[in-house]
Each structure stands twice: as structure tokens, then as C-alpha cells.
Design a protein around this motif. Structure first.
Motif, PDB file in Angstrom:
ATOM      1  N   SER A   1      39.709  47.777  41.839  1.00 55.54           N
ATOM      2  CA  SER A   1      38.268  47.997  41.964  1.00 55.54           C
ATOM      3  C   SER A   1      37.995  49.336  42.645  1.00 55.54           C
TER       4      SER A   1
ATOM      5  N   ASP B   1      31.639  46.917  43.797  1.00 59.80           N
ATOM      6  CA  ASP B   1      30.553  45.932  43.794  1.00 59.80           C
ATOM      7  C   ASP B   1      30.673  44.915  42.659  1.00 59.80           C
ATOM      8  N   LEU B   2      31.749  44.992  41.890  1.00 61.19           N
ATOM      9  CA  LEU B   2      31.898  44.094  40.745  1.00 61.19           C
ATOM     10  C   LEU B   2      32.100  42.647  41.205  1.00 61.19           C
ATOM     11  N   ASP B   3      31.399  41.727  40.564  1.00 60.98           N
ATOM     12  CA  ASP B   3      31.519  40.302  40.852  1.00 60.98           C
ATOM     13  C   ASP B   3      32.935  39.837  40.492  1.00 60.98           C
ATOM     14  N   HIS B   4      33.707  39.410  41.491  1.00 58.43           N
ATOM     15  CA  HIS B   4      35.104  39.036  41.258  1.00 58.43           C
ATOM     16  C   HIS B   4      35.237  37.781  40.403  1.00 58.43           C
ATOM     17  N   LYS B   5      34.266  36.890  40.480  1.00 58.18           N
ATOM     18  CA  LYS B   5      34.318  35.697  39.624  1.00 58.18           C
ATOM     19  C   LYS B   5      34.130  36.086  38.159  1.00 58.18           C
ATOM     20  N   ARG B   6      33.252  37.045  37.928  1.00 60.02           N
ATOM     21  CA  ARG B   6      33.044  37.534  36.568  1.00 60.02           C
ATOM     22  C   ARG B   6      34.317  38.216  36.054  1.00 60.02           C
TER      23      ARG B   6
END
Length: 370
Positions: free
Chosen positions: A116, A123-128
Motif C-alpha cells: 500500500s 487509505d485503501l480499504d483492506h477488506k475490499r
């Protein structure tokens, strides 16, 4: 293959090296109009626009755009920061409730944090991201439509990211890729997007798999190796190569090796393979070939293998991220046993929940305590 497609499997070390370096056995022809089916439904690896599925001049062009970020010198500059990430993740494990999940809390969290930062996606959603990763390598794990929807969402994200970084370039790898591609002038937007999404997934998913499988071994039959790794960081590089050599990550029922297709008749190991055939390089078997490695990897965990293993492949498609993955493993597999030498699985090995129906095989969760 599970689709009924016959595949030649190459297993001797010398033959695998020959196969992976032979331009008559390539990736691109696996996706020709007349190519046989390889998986029950397409996943990310079946996209002809990604780096893995190009060859020759086009592959060299794509590879050149990213190779500078993954040289040993470039990776060495990241080492102090990656070490701090490992320490921070262990701090969180110590402060949290037990048992901890070593997959979510460490094996996945480490490469996600590193990649990342490399790609400017803090800031990327880790679940996504985990959702995309699971679906990108799926073969039977999810309904076909779910996989296609996830990949479409992922590619759309890649396209939006390119627009954003063109408008506001930074010091990240995505901005560098765009700049290199624009200077080249021959890369389509689809190729650039394919390159970005492949790097996002491959950059964390494979290391997650390797770390998860390695922790299963080290916390069970490899306990002596675990403790020694915690005592002496200098032994980590050789140990990582031995662990990479000996512990498989692919689901061999789904993927018997690195796949290629013969563009003409090719002889390997005295066997004539007809043009049009699908061929698999079984790098895991080749990496324990007794003619090359007479000793079991478990008997000499801190001695360099001598001959380089093939876990990262060989030839033009040798894994770009090999140095980064090895550095992450070296730091993780020293610092974790150094700080938590009594770490142990909180479930019996037969009760580990394994991810299935993907190209890779690793723990879904790995409960542990100390």
C-alpha cells in the motif's frame, strides 16, 4: 486439468529451468482463440492484458516500467521502514485479545501495509483488497458471476486510480508506471490498468500465502528452526530460501505448475511435446530434486541451498517481487520468534481452516496464542 485439458508436467530441476527459459513455450498462446480451457471460469490470471500473459518485446516493455522499483538496491532502502512495520504489527498482537489470528493480524497485514505504501494506497480499504485478492485467484471458490463482478470492480478501481494519479502524480509506483508508459507511447490504457491491478494483488496475496504456510510449519514440526530464527537474524536469509524451497503454496489439484503453451514441437528431457500442448513447470518438485539437492531442506534449515531454488520461477517471467518478498519474510521470521518465542497454534493442525478453490492454498485463519 479440472477442465479436462491434458497437460504435460515437467519436474526435474534442469528441465524446468530449460522450459521456463524457452521462448517456444510461452504464456500468451495460452489465451489464443484455439487454446483449451485451463480453469472452470476466468480469473485475473486469465486476462491477456496482464504482465504474466505477455511475451517477447511486449513483455520486456511492460517489465521495464516496473523493474527499477524492485531491484535489490531499491528494496534495501525499504528495509528499516519494513522492520518498523513488523514491530508495529507484533505490538498490536501483544496488546490484543488472545488467541490472535496470525493471518489477518500478521501474514496479510504485513504485505498489505508494504505494498500500500509502495503504490500510494495507504487509505485503501483492506477488506475490499482482501475481497479482490480472494476472487482474483479463484477457480471454484465462488460462483463464476461473483468472480466476474469482483474483477470488474477491481479493474474499474484501477482505471479510476490512473485518472487520479495522472491529475495528481506523486512519488509512488503507480505514478512512475504512468510516466514510463506515457513516455513509451505504445502501451494502451488496458495494459497499464492490467499492470496496476496485477501488482496490487500479486504484491500482497502471494506473500500472505507464503507467510501463512510457513508459520504453520514453524509453529509445528519446525519448532527448533523457529526458536533459532528468533535468536540469530543472520540465519534468516538462508532459512527463508530453504523454506521457500520446501513449502508449497499452489493448490496442485488446480494448478500443477507455471503454465506455458508450446508454439512448436519442443523436446524436454528426451520427450517430444507437440505444438499446441499445455505444459506445466512443477517448480516445487524441481526445488527438491534429489539430483540437485541431495539433503532434505528440513535437515539443513540454515545452510544456503547451493543451487538457486525455483519457487520464484526462472527465465523472462522470474518474479519481479522476489527480493521484496524475501526481505519481508526475513524480517518477519526473525522478529516474530524473537519477541514471541512461545507463540503456538491455538488449534490442532487438522482443524486449520484452509482456503480452497483458489490457485494458491494457505490458511484462511490461523489462531495462535502464547
Amino acid at each position: 486439468m479440472r477442465t479436462g485439458t491434458p497437460v504435460w508436467v515437467v519436474q526435474r530441476h534442469a528441465d524446468v529451468r530449460q522450459m521456463l527459459a524457452d521462448s517456444r513455450l510461452n504464456r500468451a498462446h495460452l489465451y489464443d482463440a484455439d487454446a483449451p480451457a485451463l480453469t472452470p471460469y476466468p480469473n485475473l490470471m486469465d486476462n491477456p492484458d496482464v504482465l504474466n500473459n505477455t511475451d517477447g518485446v511486449e513483455h520486456q516493455r511492460l517489465r521495464r516500467t516496473v523493474s527499477r522499483a524492485f531491484t535489490p538496491r531499491a528494496i534495501a532502502r525499504w528495509r528499516p521502514w519494513v522492520a518498523s512495520v513488523v514491530d508495529e504489527l507484533i505490538d498490536r498482537l501483544v496488546e490484543g485479545d488472545r488467541p490472535v489470528d496470525l493471518v489477518e493480524g500478521f501474514a496479510r497485514a504485513l504485505p498489505v501495509a508494504v505494498f500500500s505504501r509502495l503504490m500510494g494506497l495507504d487509505d485503501l480499504d483492506h477488506k475490499r483488497l482482501a475481497y479482490w485478492g480472494d476472487h482474483a485467484f479463484a477457480t471454484t471458490a465462488f460462483p463464476s458471476q461473483d468472480v466476474q463482478d469482483a474483477l470488474a470492480d477491481f479493474v474499474a478501481f484501477g482505471g479510476e486510480l490512473l485518472v487520479e494519479r495522472r491529475a495528481r502524480p506523486g512519488e509512488d509506483l503507480v505514478s512512475s508506471l504512468i510516466q514510463a508508459a506515457d513516455q513509451d507511447g505504445e502501451m494502451t490504457e488496458e495494459k497499464i490498468v492490467g499492470l496496476v491491478v496485477l501488482l496490487v494483488i500479486a504484491g500482497h496475496e502471494v506473500t500472505t500465502t507464503v507467510l501463512g504456510n510457513t508459520l504453520v510449519y514453524l509453529l509445528t514440526e519446525g519448532r527448533d528452526t523457529w526458536l533459532e530464527l528468533g535468536r540469530d537474524e543472520a540465519k534468516a536469509p538462508a532459512a527463508v530460501d530453504q523454506l521457500l524451497r520446501g513449502i508449497p503454496i499452489s493448490d496442485l489439484d488446480v494448478l500443477p505448475g507455471f503454465l506455458r503453451r508450446a508454439t512448436e514441437d519442443v523436446e524436454i528431457g528426451g520427450v517430444l511435446i507437440p505444438a499446441g500442448s499445455v505444459v506445466a513447470a512443477d517448480t516445487m518438485t524441481a526445488s527438491v530434486d534429489p539430483e540437485v539437492y541431495p539433503q532434505d531442506w528440513r535437515d539443513q534449515p540454515f545452510s544456503p541451498p547451493g543451487t538457486m531454488h525455483l519457487a520464484f520461477g526462472a527465465g523472462p517471467h522470474y518474479c519481479l517481487g522476489a527480493w521484496l518478498a524475501k526481505m519481508e519474510m526475513e524480517l518477519a521470521l526473525h522478529k516474530l520468534p524473537q519477541r514471541l518465542p512461545e507463540l503456538r497454534l491455538a488449534v490442532a493442525t487438522e482443524d486449520i481452516d484452509w482456503r480452497q478453490g483458489l490457485l494458491t492454498r494457505s490458511p484462511q485463519t490461523l489462531p495462535a496464542t502464547w
